[in-house]
Scaffold this active site. Structure first.
Site, PDB file in Angstrom:
ATOM      1  N   GLU A 240      -2.446 -34.248   6.268  1.00  0.00           N
ATOM      2  CA  GLU A 240      -2.146 -34.498   4.853  1.00  0.00           C
ATOM      3  C   GLU A 240      -2.245 -35.976   4.510  1.00  0.00           C
ATOM      4  O   GLU A 240      -2.640 -36.333   3.425  1.00  0.00           O
ATOM      5  CB  GLU A 240      -0.782 -33.887   4.466  1.00  0.00           C
ATOM      6  N   VAL A 241      -1.859 -36.854   5.451  1.00  0.00           N
ATOM      7  CA  VAL A 241      -1.807 -38.268   5.089  1.00  0.00           C
ATOM      8  C   VAL A 241      -2.143 -39.170   6.270  1.00  0.00           C
ATOM      9  O   VAL A 241      -1.765 -38.908   7.403  1.00  0.00           O
ATOM     10  CB  VAL A 241      -0.417 -38.624   4.474  1.00  0.00           C
TER      11      VAL A 241
ATOM     12  N   ASP B 265      -1.292 -42.666   7.299  1.00  0.00           N
ATOM     13  CA  ASP B 265      -0.364 -43.740   6.966  1.00  0.00           C
ATOM     14  C   ASP B 265      -0.670 -44.941   7.868  1.00  0.00           C
ATOM     15  O   ASP B 265      -1.478 -45.800   7.537  1.00  0.00           O
ATOM     16  CB  ASP B 265       1.063 -43.207   7.139  1.00  0.00           C
ATOM     17  N   THR B 266      -0.064 -45.004   9.054  1.00  0.00           N
ATOM     18  CA  THR B 266      -0.371 -46.108   9.978  1.00  0.00           C
ATOM     19  C   THR B 266      -1.626 -45.814  10.806  1.00  0.00           C
ATOM     20  O   THR B 266      -2.110 -46.661  11.524  1.00  0.00           O
ATOM     21  CB  THR B 266       0.791 -46.342  10.967  1.00  0.00           C
TER      22      THR B 266
ATOM     23  N   LYS C  18      -3.262 -44.068   2.749  1.00  0.00           N
ATOM     24  CA  LYS C  18      -2.520 -45.205   2.195  1.00  0.00           C
ATOM     25  C   LYS C  18      -3.298 -46.480   2.515  1.00  0.00           C
ATOM     26  O   LYS C  18      -3.570 -46.759   3.700  1.00  0.00           O
ATOM     27  CB  LYS C  18      -1.123 -45.281   2.792  1.00  0.00           C
TER      28      LYS C  18
ATOM     29  N   TYR D 247       5.522 -34.016  -0.327  1.00  0.00           N
ATOM     30  CA  TYR D 247       4.624 -32.868  -0.453  1.00  0.00           C
ATOM     31  C   TYR D 247       5.421 -31.624  -0.834  1.00  0.00           C
ATOM     32  O   TYR D 247       6.594 -31.488  -0.432  1.00  0.00           O
ATOM     33  CB  TYR D 247       3.856 -32.664   0.863  1.00  0.00           C
TER      34      TYR D 247
HETATM   35  P1  5GP Z   1       0.628 -42.032  10.755  1.00  0.00           P
HETATM   36  O1  5GP Z   1       0.462 -41.721  12.188  1.00  0.00           O
HETATM   37  O2  5GP Z   1      -0.676 -42.149  10.003  1.00  0.00           O
HETATM   38  O3  5GP Z   1       1.519 -43.216  10.524  1.00  0.00           O
HETATM   39  O4  5GP Z   1       1.413 -40.852  10.092  1.00  0.00           O
HETATM   40  C1  5GP Z   1       0.970 -39.575  10.150  1.00  0.00           C
HETATM   41  C2  5GP Z   1       2.090 -38.591   9.943  1.00  0.00           C
HETATM   42  O5  5GP Z   1       3.316 -39.175   9.466  1.00  0.00           O
HETATM   43  C3  5GP Z   1       1.682 -37.625   8.884  1.00  0.00           C
HETATM   44  O6  5GP Z   1       0.990 -36.544   9.419  1.00  0.00           O
HETATM   45  C4  5GP Z   1       3.024 -37.232   8.294  1.00  0.00           C
HETATM   46  O7  5GP Z   1       3.614 -36.207   9.043  1.00  0.00           O
HETATM   47  C5  5GP Z   1       3.897 -38.449   8.405  1.00  0.00           C
HETATM   48  N1  5GP Z   1       3.837 -39.250   7.161  1.00  0.00           N
HETATM   49  C6  5GP Z   1       3.364 -40.503   7.022  1.00  0.00           C
HETATM   50  N2  5GP Z   1       3.462 -40.923   5.756  1.00  0.00           N
HETATM   51  C7  5GP Z   1       4.015 -39.912   5.060  1.00  0.00           C
HETATM   52  C8  5GP Z   1       4.367 -39.744   3.670  1.00  0.00           C
HETATM   53  O8  5GP Z   1       4.179 -40.602   2.808  1.00  0.00           O
HETATM   54  N3  5GP Z   1       4.925 -38.556   3.339  1.00  0.00           N
HETATM   55  C9  5GP Z   1       5.153 -37.578   4.252  1.00  0.00           C
HETATM   56  N4  5GP Z   1       5.707 -36.462   3.804  1.00  0.00           N
HETATM   57  N5  5GP Z   1       4.830 -37.685   5.563  1.00  0.00           N
HETATM   58  C10 5GP Z   1       4.259 -38.843   5.955  1.00  0.00           C
END
Ligand code: 5GP
Length: 238
Positions: free
Chosen positions: A112-113, A115-116, A154, A185
């Site tokens: 879904e997203v 982020d990092t 993001k 979400y």
């Molecule tokens: P990343 O590894 O890119 O930092 O984060 C991935 C996971 O963190 C996503 O699959 C999700 O589960 C959670 N996550 C990161 N940012 C968000 C956000 O803004 N909203 C939600 N609901 N989950 C997020």
């Protein structure tokens, strides 16, 4: 406190629809791997838009990866704090039959997203390793291609790194580029009516139009970083 933005099921549906033709025409996926839990619903919606007349539905496999731990147990929609370690909560069945079925495929990883980017980095790296092992074991040589689809990317400095073609957008599609907000979400909502109301007042804003050139995206990312710097706001690294 990080800003929250709400997205409805209807908007999620339309985000999946928006990039589906491009995904079908350019990636031509014949298998999806949904990262749970946030990738499940988008993958299922996307499958309806990727269906070709006369062809079977694209199969969806699921993996579970967890990076975030809730800070507050009494508020289900509380913003969460990033962790540093990816934990596998579910993985592909590594029996030779299933791994064999990954060889020579165009595999679309759905989440879904972004982020990092830590989770996507982990998923791509580990799946590539598994396919490589399976290829050696079965002595098959066909190439497996990995692609990524996320609802939201993001625009911020990323901790995780992806293969070059993904980083430069050739094999990576996000339906919407957003600011660094916490996205709520609909499948996380305890009260969907309230969630939909919140989406009317605190909806999510795109900061670039999906489909613009990589150059413009990176230029925009750069501007966003500068805005954060100038405003004295959050900037993780770089
Ligand atoms: P990343 O590894 O890119 O930092 O984060 C991935 C996971 O963190 C996503 O699959 C999700 O589960 C959670 N996550 C990161 N940012 C968000 C956000 O803004 N909203 C939600 N609901 N989950 C997020």
């Amino acid at each position: 406190m990080i800003k929250k933005a709400y997205i409805t099921y209807n908007e999620v549906h339309k985000l999946c629809q928006k990039r589906s033709k491009e995904i079908l025409d350019t990636f031509k996926p014949n298998l999806m791997i949904a990262i749970g839990g946030g990738g499940y619903v988008p993958a299922r919606i996307l499958r309806s838009f990727l269906k070709r007349d006369g062809a079977p539905n694209i199969p969806i496999q699921a993996i579970g990866l967890s990076l975030y731990e809730s800070l507050s147990s009494d508020s289900a929609d509380a913003a969460e704090e990033p962790g540093t370690k990816v934990t596998r909560t579910q993985w592909l069945d590594l029996s030779s039959l299933q791994m064999d079925s990954l060889i020579g495929k165009n595999i679309l990883i759905v989440d879904e997203v972004d982020d990092t980017r830590t989770t996507l980095e982990y998923a791509v790296r580990e799946l590539e390793k598994d396919v490589e092992t399976a290829r050696k074991q079965s002595a098959r040589t066909e190439k497996t291609n990995f692609y990524i689809f996320v609802l939201h990317n993001k625009v911020k400095p990323k901790k995780g790194r992806l293969p070059e073609d993904m980083e430069n957008g050739k094999t990576y599609i996000s339906a919407m580029e957003t600011e660094d907000v916490w996205i709520c979400y609909p499948w996380e909502a305890q009260n969907i009516d309230q969630h939909d109301k919140d989406a009317q007042t605190h909806g999510i804003r795109a900061i670039t139009t999906a489909g613009i050139s990589d150059r413009e995206v990176s230029k925009h990312s750069h501007n966003v970083k500068n805005e954060y710097n100038e405003g004295g706001g959050k900037l993780d690294e770089e």
